[in-house]
Design a protein around this motif. Sequence first.
Motif, PDB file in Angstrom:
ATOM      1  N   GLN A  15       0.854  -1.206   0.000  1.00  0.00           N
ATOM      2  CA  GLN A  15       0.000   0.000   0.000  1.00  0.00           C
ATOM      3  C   GLN A  15       0.885   1.249   0.000  1.00  0.00           C
ATOM      4  O   GLN A  15       2.118   1.158   0.080  1.00  0.00           O
ATOM      5  N   ILE A  17       3.151   4.405  -0.343  1.00  0.00           N
ATOM      6  CA  ILE A  17       4.308   4.774  -1.169  1.00  0.00           C
ATOM      7  C   ILE A  17       4.925   3.532  -1.836  1.00  0.00           C
ATOM      8  O   ILE A  17       5.275   3.567  -3.025  1.00  0.00           O
ATOM      9  N   ASP A  36       5.543  -7.651   1.501  1.00  0.00           N
ATOM     10  CA  ASP A  36       4.794  -6.946   2.552  1.00  0.00           C
ATOM     11  C   ASP A  36       4.413  -7.939   3.650  1.00  0.00           C
ATOM     12  O   ASP A  36       4.253  -9.136   3.394  1.00  0.00           O
ATOM     13  N   LEU A  37       4.259  -7.407   4.836  1.00  0.00           N
ATOM     14  CA  LEU A  37       3.738  -8.186   5.966  1.00  0.00           C
ATOM     15  C   LEU A  37       2.329  -8.678   5.646  1.00  0.00           C
ATOM     16  O   LEU A  37       1.931  -9.768   6.037  1.00  0.00           O
ATOM     17  N   VAL A  61       6.476 -11.003   3.906  1.00  0.00           N
ATOM     18  CA  VAL A  61       7.776 -10.845   4.572  1.00  0.00           C
ATOM     19  C   VAL A  61       7.623  -9.974   5.811  1.00  0.00           C
ATOM     20  O   VAL A  61       6.834  -9.035   5.833  1.00  0.00           O
ATOM     21  N   ASP A  62       8.379 -10.332   6.836  1.00  0.00           N
ATOM     22  CA  ASP A  62       8.587  -9.419   7.962  1.00  0.00           C
ATOM     23  C   ASP A  62      10.061  -9.029   7.886  1.00  0.00           C
ATOM     24  O   ASP A  62      10.946  -9.815   8.243  1.00  0.00           O
ATOM     25  N   VAL A  63      10.321  -7.829   7.397  1.00  0.00           N
ATOM     26  CA  VAL A  63      11.713  -7.437   7.132  1.00  0.00           C
ATOM     27  C   VAL A  63      12.556  -7.374   8.409  1.00  0.00           C
ATOM     28  O   VAL A  63      13.784  -7.416   8.340  1.00  0.00           O
ATOM     29  N   ASN A  89      11.462   0.158   1.772  1.00  0.00           N
ATOM     30  CA  ASN A  89      10.400   1.138   2.022  1.00  0.00           C
ATOM     31  C   ASN A  89       9.533   0.787   3.237  1.00  0.00           C
ATOM     32  O   ASN A  89       8.868   1.664   3.781  1.00  0.00           O
ATOM     33  N   SER A 140      14.090   6.949   3.664  1.00  0.00           N
ATOM     34  CA  SER A 140      14.276   7.594   4.959  1.00  0.00           C
ATOM     35  C   SER A 140      13.065   8.501   5.188  1.00  0.00           C
ATOM     36  O   SER A 140      11.942   8.166   4.794  1.00  0.00           O
ATOM     37  N   TYR A 154      11.332   7.088  15.571  1.00  0.00           N
ATOM     38  CA  TYR A 154      11.223   7.140  14.099  1.00  0.00           C
ATOM     39  C   TYR A 154      12.288   8.063  13.489  1.00  0.00           C
ATOM     40  O   TYR A 154      12.973   7.688  12.529  1.00  0.00           O
ATOM     41  N   LYS A 158      15.239   6.944  11.006  1.00  0.00           N
ATOM     42  CA  LYS A 158      15.341   7.514   9.655  1.00  0.00           C
ATOM     43  C   LYS A 158      16.671   8.245   9.450  1.00  0.00           C
ATOM     44  O   LYS A 158      17.195   8.273   8.335  1.00  0.00           O
ATOM     45  N   GLY A 185       8.693  14.117   2.338  1.00  0.00           N
ATOM     46  CA  GLY A 185       8.111  15.069   3.290  1.00  0.00           C
ATOM     47  C   GLY A 185       6.796  14.526   3.815  1.00  0.00           C
ATOM     48  O   GLY A 185       6.748  13.412   4.341  1.00  0.00           O
ATOM     49  N   ILE A 187       3.378  13.034   2.974  1.00  0.00           N
ATOM     50  CA  ILE A 187       2.802  12.352   1.812  1.00  0.00           C
ATOM     51  C   ILE A 187       1.456  11.737   2.209  1.00  0.00           C
ATOM     52  O   ILE A 187       1.319  11.172   3.303  1.00  0.00           O
ATOM     53  N   THR A 189      -0.826   9.213   2.677  1.00  0.00           N
ATOM     54  CA  THR A 189      -0.998   7.754   2.799  1.00  0.00           C
ATOM     55  C   THR A 189      -1.694   7.470   4.128  1.00  0.00           C
ATOM     56  O   THR A 189      -1.932   8.377   4.918  1.00  0.00           O
ATOM     57  N   THR A 192      -0.048   9.069   7.237  1.00  0.00           N
ATOM     58  CA  THR A 192      -0.295  10.473   7.583  1.00  0.00           C
ATOM     59  C   THR A 192      -1.789  10.761   7.782  1.00  0.00           C
ATOM     60  O   THR A 192      -2.140  11.732   8.437  1.00  0.00           O
TER      61      THR A 192
HETATM   62  P1  NAI Z   1       1.958   2.830   5.019  1.00  0.00           P
HETATM   63  O1  NAI Z   1       1.707   2.621   6.468  1.00  0.00           O
HETATM   64  O2  NAI Z   1       0.844   3.275   4.137  1.00  0.00           O
HETATM   65  O3  NAI Z   1       2.586   1.494   4.385  1.00  0.00           O
HETATM   66  C1  NAI Z   1       3.619   0.791   5.000  1.00  0.00           C
HETATM   67  C2  NAI Z   1       3.644  -0.636   4.484  1.00  0.00           C
HETATM   68  O4  NAI Z   1       4.733  -1.320   5.131  1.00  0.00           O
HETATM   69  C3  NAI Z   1       2.372  -1.421   4.809  1.00  0.00           C
HETATM   70  O5  NAI Z   1       1.923  -2.079   3.648  1.00  0.00           O
HETATM   71  C4  NAI Z   1       2.823  -2.405   5.877  1.00  0.00           C
HETATM   72  O6  NAI Z   1       2.112  -3.635   5.859  1.00  0.00           O
HETATM   73  C5  NAI Z   1       4.280  -2.605   5.517  1.00  0.00           C
HETATM   74  N1  NAI Z   1       5.078  -3.100   6.644  1.00  0.00           N
HETATM   75  C6  NAI Z   1       5.066  -2.647   7.922  1.00  0.00           C
HETATM   76  N2  NAI Z   1       5.900  -3.372   8.675  1.00  0.00           N
HETATM   77  C7  NAI Z   1       6.470  -4.297   7.863  1.00  0.00           C
HETATM   78  C8  NAI Z   1       7.416  -5.327   8.058  1.00  0.00           C
HETATM   79  N3  NAI Z   1       7.944  -5.583   9.269  1.00  0.00           N
HETATM   80  N4  NAI Z   1       7.789  -6.084   7.006  1.00  0.00           N
HETATM   81  C9  NAI Z   1       7.241  -5.851   5.784  1.00  0.00           C
HETATM   82  N5  NAI Z   1       6.338  -4.899   5.540  1.00  0.00           N
HETATM   83  C10 NAI Z   1       5.946  -4.133   6.566  1.00  0.00           C
HETATM   84  O7  NAI Z   1       3.191   3.855   4.964  1.00  0.00           O
HETATM   85  P2  NAI Z   1       3.691   4.867   3.822  1.00  0.00           P
HETATM   86  O8  NAI Z   1       3.237   6.211   4.190  1.00  0.00           O
HETATM   87  O9  NAI Z   1       3.414   4.322   2.485  1.00  0.00           O
HETATM   88  O10 NAI Z   1       5.272   4.836   4.116  1.00  0.00           O
HETATM   89  C11 NAI Z   1       6.199   4.097   3.349  1.00  0.00           C
HETATM   90  C12 NAI Z   1       7.601   4.488   3.802  1.00  0.00           C
HETATM   91  O11 NAI Z   1       7.792   5.878   3.602  1.00  0.00           O
HETATM   92  C13 NAI Z   1       7.868   4.220   5.274  1.00  0.00           C
HETATM   93  O12 NAI Z   1       9.203   3.797   5.453  1.00  0.00           O
HETATM   94  C14 NAI Z   1       7.662   5.576   5.898  1.00  0.00           C
HETATM   95  O13 NAI Z   1       8.360   5.704   7.111  1.00  0.00           O
HETATM   96  C15 NAI Z   1       8.223   6.468   4.814  1.00  0.00           C
HETATM   97  N6  NAI Z   1       7.770   7.851   4.885  1.00  0.00           N
HETATM   98  C16 NAI Z   1       6.431   8.159   4.763  1.00  0.00           C
HETATM   99  C17 NAI Z   1       6.025   9.479   4.818  1.00  0.00           C
HETATM  100  C18 NAI Z   1       4.603   9.883   4.671  1.00  0.00           C
HETATM  101  O14 NAI Z   1       4.331  11.097   4.787  1.00  0.00           O
HETATM  102  N7  NAI Z   1       3.673   8.997   4.402  1.00  0.00           N
HETATM  103  C19 NAI Z   1       7.004  10.557   5.037  1.00  0.00           C
HETATM  104  C20 NAI Z   1       8.359  10.120   5.139  1.00  0.00           C
HETATM  105  C21 NAI Z   1       8.715   8.815   5.062  1.00  0.00           C
END
Ligand code: NAI
Length: 246
Positions: A15, A17, A36-37, A61-63, A89, A140, A154, A158, A185, A187, A189, A192
């Motif tokens: 899901q 990003i 993905d988890l 996967v659980d990374v 990611n 990051s 966090y 990062k 920044g 985003i 999703t 946020t």
């Molecule tokens: P999200 O919460 O929408 O998606 C995260 C995904 O990672 C989910 O599908 C989840 O199942 C998966 N996940 C979580 N733990 C896991 C694990 N142990 N093993 C495998 N998969 C796992 O988050 P979003 O917003 O798409 O974020 C993606 C990346 O971007 C993250 O690293 C987040 O920290 C980073 N980020 C996001 C920002 C934002 O504004 N949304 C800003 C800056 C960074």
Amino acid sequence: MELNGKIAVVTGAGQGIGREISLFLAKHGANVVVGDLNLESALQVAKEIEKLGTKGLAYQVDVSQKESAHGLIQAAIDTFGGLDILVNNAGITRDAMLHKMTEEQFDQVIAVHMKGTFFCMQAAAIHMRQEQKGKIVNISSIAGKVGNMGQVNYAGAKAGLVGMTKAAAKELAKFQVNVNAVQPGFIDTDMTRAVPEKVRQIKIAEIPMNRIGEPLDIAKAVVFLCSDYSDYMTGNVLEVTGGRFM
Ligand code: NAI
């Protein structure tokens, strides 16, 4: 920016990003392992990839677990015959003010972001060193540069990813493996959308470009870093923030 036939692994790709990065890599011709988890969401994204005309493989996967993360990388090699691109990611938040943050909240965030990226980069590096090519992109956050209230865990993780990116970039440069990071920044999703509306509006008002970022804004930067347009870039941190915290 053609990626025809390239083999990519994206973590947290079910899901947000990660999904958009996977689809945009596929639009440029890459076959993608959707890690993905959440297997259900990974399967959905793999289906969307197939509709774009390349191959998608969903992988649960659980990374944060070494065997699981290494299994993800091996799945790309076994199923598609190699690995050209890794995008780390997967991410979680466990927000709390410093004086209230539990050890568990701290450890969970460090485990997914830092250990997860370590395990995936390690398995990928073993393969990419042999092949003398590869692109690694670590997601990051701008919070790793400027910090954020309630996110000691966090922001620390990062910022840690930046150091890990640069160290790996130095080690792997002579093997023509590029390692770079992207700092998104604010985003739009689920991550946020969980922020209270009042805080969301304050954050959006701080963005010089006057709009929240879309996952595609990040995917564009990532695809650039996975393409040969960025062949002479390594150890870089690209801020994709609409100008916030420049
Ligand atoms: P999200 O919460 O929408 O998606 C995260 C995904 O990672 C989910 O599908 C989840 O199942 C998966 N996940 C979580 N733990 C896991 C694990 N142990 N093993 C495998 N998969 C796992 O988050 P979003 O917003 O798409 O974020 C993606 C990346 O971007 C993250 O690293 C987040 O920290 C980073 N980020 C996001 C920002 C934002 O504004 N949304 C800003 C800056 C960074």
